[in-house]
Design a protein around this motif. Structure first.
Motif, PDB file in Angstrom:
ATOM      1  N   VAL A  41       0.946  -1.233  -0.078  1.00  0.00           N
ATOM      2  CA  VAL A  41      -0.006   0.025  -0.047  1.00  0.00           C
ATOM      3  C   VAL A  41       0.732   1.204  -0.190  1.00  0.00           C
ATOM      4  N   ALA A  42       0.259   2.185  -0.447  1.00  0.00           N
ATOM      5  CA  ALA A  42       1.009   3.900  -0.185  1.00  0.00           C
ATOM      6  C   ALA A  42       0.298   4.635   0.486  1.00  0.00           C
ATOM      7  N   TYR A  43       1.008   5.486   1.089  1.00  0.00           N
ATOM      8  CA  TYR A  43       0.190   6.595   2.059  1.00  0.00           C
ATOM      9  C   TYR A  43       0.763   8.009   1.170  1.00  0.00           C
ATOM     10  N   GLU A  44      -0.317   9.069   1.448  1.00  0.00           N
ATOM     11  CA  GLU A  44       0.113  10.246   1.126  1.00  0.00           C
ATOM     12  C   GLU A  44       0.832  11.100   2.293  1.00  0.00           C
ATOM     13  N   CYS A  45       1.923  10.482   2.586  1.00  0.00           N
ATOM     14  CA  CYS A  45       2.888  11.075   3.692  1.00  0.00           C
ATOM     15  C   CYS A  45       3.999  10.430   3.666  1.00  0.00           C
ATOM     16  N   ALA A  46       5.089  10.823   4.296  1.00  0.00           N
ATOM     17  CA  ALA A  46       6.458  10.239   4.308  1.00  0.00           C
ATOM     18  C   ALA A  46       6.408   9.347   5.356  1.00  0.00           C
ATOM     19  N   ARG A  47       7.122   8.188   5.326  1.00  0.00           N
ATOM     20  CA  ARG A  47       7.025   7.102   6.474  1.00  0.00           C
ATOM     21  C   ARG A  47       8.514   6.825   6.793  1.00  0.00           C
ATOM     22  N   LEU A  48       8.746   6.094   7.924  1.00  0.00           N
ATOM     23  CA  LEU A  48       9.995   5.462   8.195  1.00  0.00           C
ATOM     24  C   LEU A  48       9.489   4.504   9.297  1.00  0.00           C
ATOM     25  N   SER A  59       8.043  -5.699   0.267  1.00  0.00           N
ATOM     26  CA  SER A  59       7.719  -6.063  -1.285  1.00  0.00           C
ATOM     27  C   SER A  59       7.310  -4.498  -1.888  1.00  0.00           C
ATOM     28  N   SER A  60       8.452  -4.311  -2.952  1.00  0.00           N
ATOM     29  CA  SER A  60       8.127  -2.743  -3.329  1.00  0.00           C
ATOM     30  C   SER A  60       8.435  -2.815  -4.857  1.00  0.00           C
ATOM     31  N   GLU A  61       8.615  -1.632  -5.628  1.00  0.00           N
ATOM     32  CA  GLU A  61       8.810  -1.397  -7.075  1.00  0.00           C
ATOM     33  C   GLU A  61      10.385  -1.665  -7.202  1.00  0.00           C
ATOM     34  N   THR A  79       4.972   5.971  -1.812  1.00  0.00           N
ATOM     35  CA  THR A  79       5.708   4.726  -2.166  1.00  0.00           C
ATOM     36  C   THR A  79       4.980   3.555  -1.856  1.00  0.00           C
ATOM     37  N   VAL A  80       4.593   2.538  -2.721  1.00  0.00           N
ATOM     38  CA  VAL A  80       3.989   1.320  -2.561  1.00  0.00           C
ATOM     39  C   VAL A  80       4.968   0.602  -1.730  1.00  0.00           C
ATOM     40  N   CYS A  81       4.558  -0.063  -0.646  1.00  0.00           N
ATOM     41  CA  CYS A  81       5.392  -1.118  -0.037  1.00  0.00           C
ATOM     42  C   CYS A  81       4.544  -2.130   0.973  1.00  0.00           C
TER      43      CYS A  81
END
Length: 325
Positions: A41-48, A59-61, A79-81
């Motif tokens: 999934v992706a979010y409209e925010c930065a994540r760590l 799993s990502s691009e 970012t989809v992860c």
């Protein structure tokens, strides 16, 4: 560091059952144990997120990537992860509002960035593809400190007094970032961009008194945003040449009269959308925009939302009624 991070198993929250963050705020932290695979999934925010026990495969691009205790995973906006735990993995994930991050980047590099638009472009220029995996190499003392900050950040951002703890939440985020970000990889050109191509110091670094002529020009733009302003008209109104106007205005406000007017129009349109039932197109005309598409683009660049999205969000406030579009 592994022994310290392993100790948090009992402090972790319930196993994740949904992918909704469930809280408003510029920084949100959640500690959880994941035992089943989470779809990308992706979010409209930065994540760590920090891996605190166990291991997993991302799993990502960029394909499949393994992460273990002590690893930090950086994920940029959209970012989809996905996460595939190997017999369970405990992580602390931090979600950061995009505009909050942009603001921090702006002040971090204010020596050569003129505004938040520059900051957004700068971020895209220096960021490598994500997910980016950082392998922290901390001694026991610093590992204990990081663990403590993550636990407190998670507690404060999920209780009912988030905003009364806002200053402490910010302080904890800065402490965590101070440990992690020095390990972050950026493009090889960052140093050259940052320190070899600096423009003149922006107004924010000069802290000089505003010139009266610039104050008068800004006042006119604020009082009459719907006027079809040109530099020639504004210069004539303030008894300056165009070049004098631009130079003095940028020196005083850190942006051109045009960008300043855009900011004013966005602020006034937001007020109309939030506090009145004026249809969106009519509200745009009231602040000086006659092209809905152009107005929506500029509004979103500054606010992060389209005018329609902003109005819908404002309708969630008690006492507001449905407005026309």
């Amino acid at each position: 560091m592994r022994s310290q991070l392993n100790a948090v198993e009992d402090m972790a929250g319930n196993i994740r059952t949904s992918q909704s963050i469930g809280c408003m705020g510029p920084v949100i932290a959640r500690t959880e144990t994941i035992r089943k695979s989470l779809e990308p999934v992706a979010y409209e925010c930065a994540r760590l997120f920090v891996v605190r026990k166990g291991s997993a495969v991302l799993s990502s691009e960029l394909g499949k990537q393994s992460v273990h205790v002590g690893d930090v995973v950086l994920l940029s906006t959209n970012t989809v992860c996905g996460i595939e735990p190997e017999d369970g993995v405990t992580i602390t994930e931090i979600y950061m509002d995009t505009n909050y991050v942009i603001d921090q980047i702006f002040w971090r590099h204010v020596r050569f960035l003129s505004d938040r638009f520059d900051a957004k472009k700068f971020i895209s220029d220096i960021c490598v593809e994500t997910p980016q995996i950082i392998h922290l190499d901390l001694d026991e003392k610093h590992a204990e400190m990081l663990t403590s900050w993550l636990d407190e950040l998670g507690f404060l951002t999920k209780n009912d007094e988030y905003f009364s703890n806002f200053n402490r939440i910010q302080a904890l985020w800065f402490l965590v970032a101070d440990v992690i970000m020095p390990f972050k990889t950026v493009t090889p050109t960052q140093t050259h961009i940052s320190y070899c191509q600096q423009s003149a110091l922006p107004r924010h670094c000069q802290l000089k008194p505003l010139r009266e002529e610039a104050r008068e020009a800004a006042k006119l733009l604020r009082m009459h945003p719907a006027c079809r302003w040109t530099l020639s008209v504004l210069a004539a109104k303030t008894h300056m040449s165009v070049s004098q106007l631009v130079r003095m205005f940028v020196h005083s406000y850190g942006k051109t009269p045009s960008k300043y007017l855009t900011m004013v129009r966005v602020e006034k349109l937001a007020t109309l959308l939030r506090e009145t039932d004026t249809p969106i197109k009519a509200a745009m005309r009231q602040v000086g925009w006659h092209s809905r598409g152009h107005a929506s683009q500029l509004f979103k660049e500054i606010s992060g939302l389209t005018p329609l999205e902003y109005r819908r969000l404002s309708l969630q406030v008690p006492g507001r009624s449905q407005s026309g579009h």
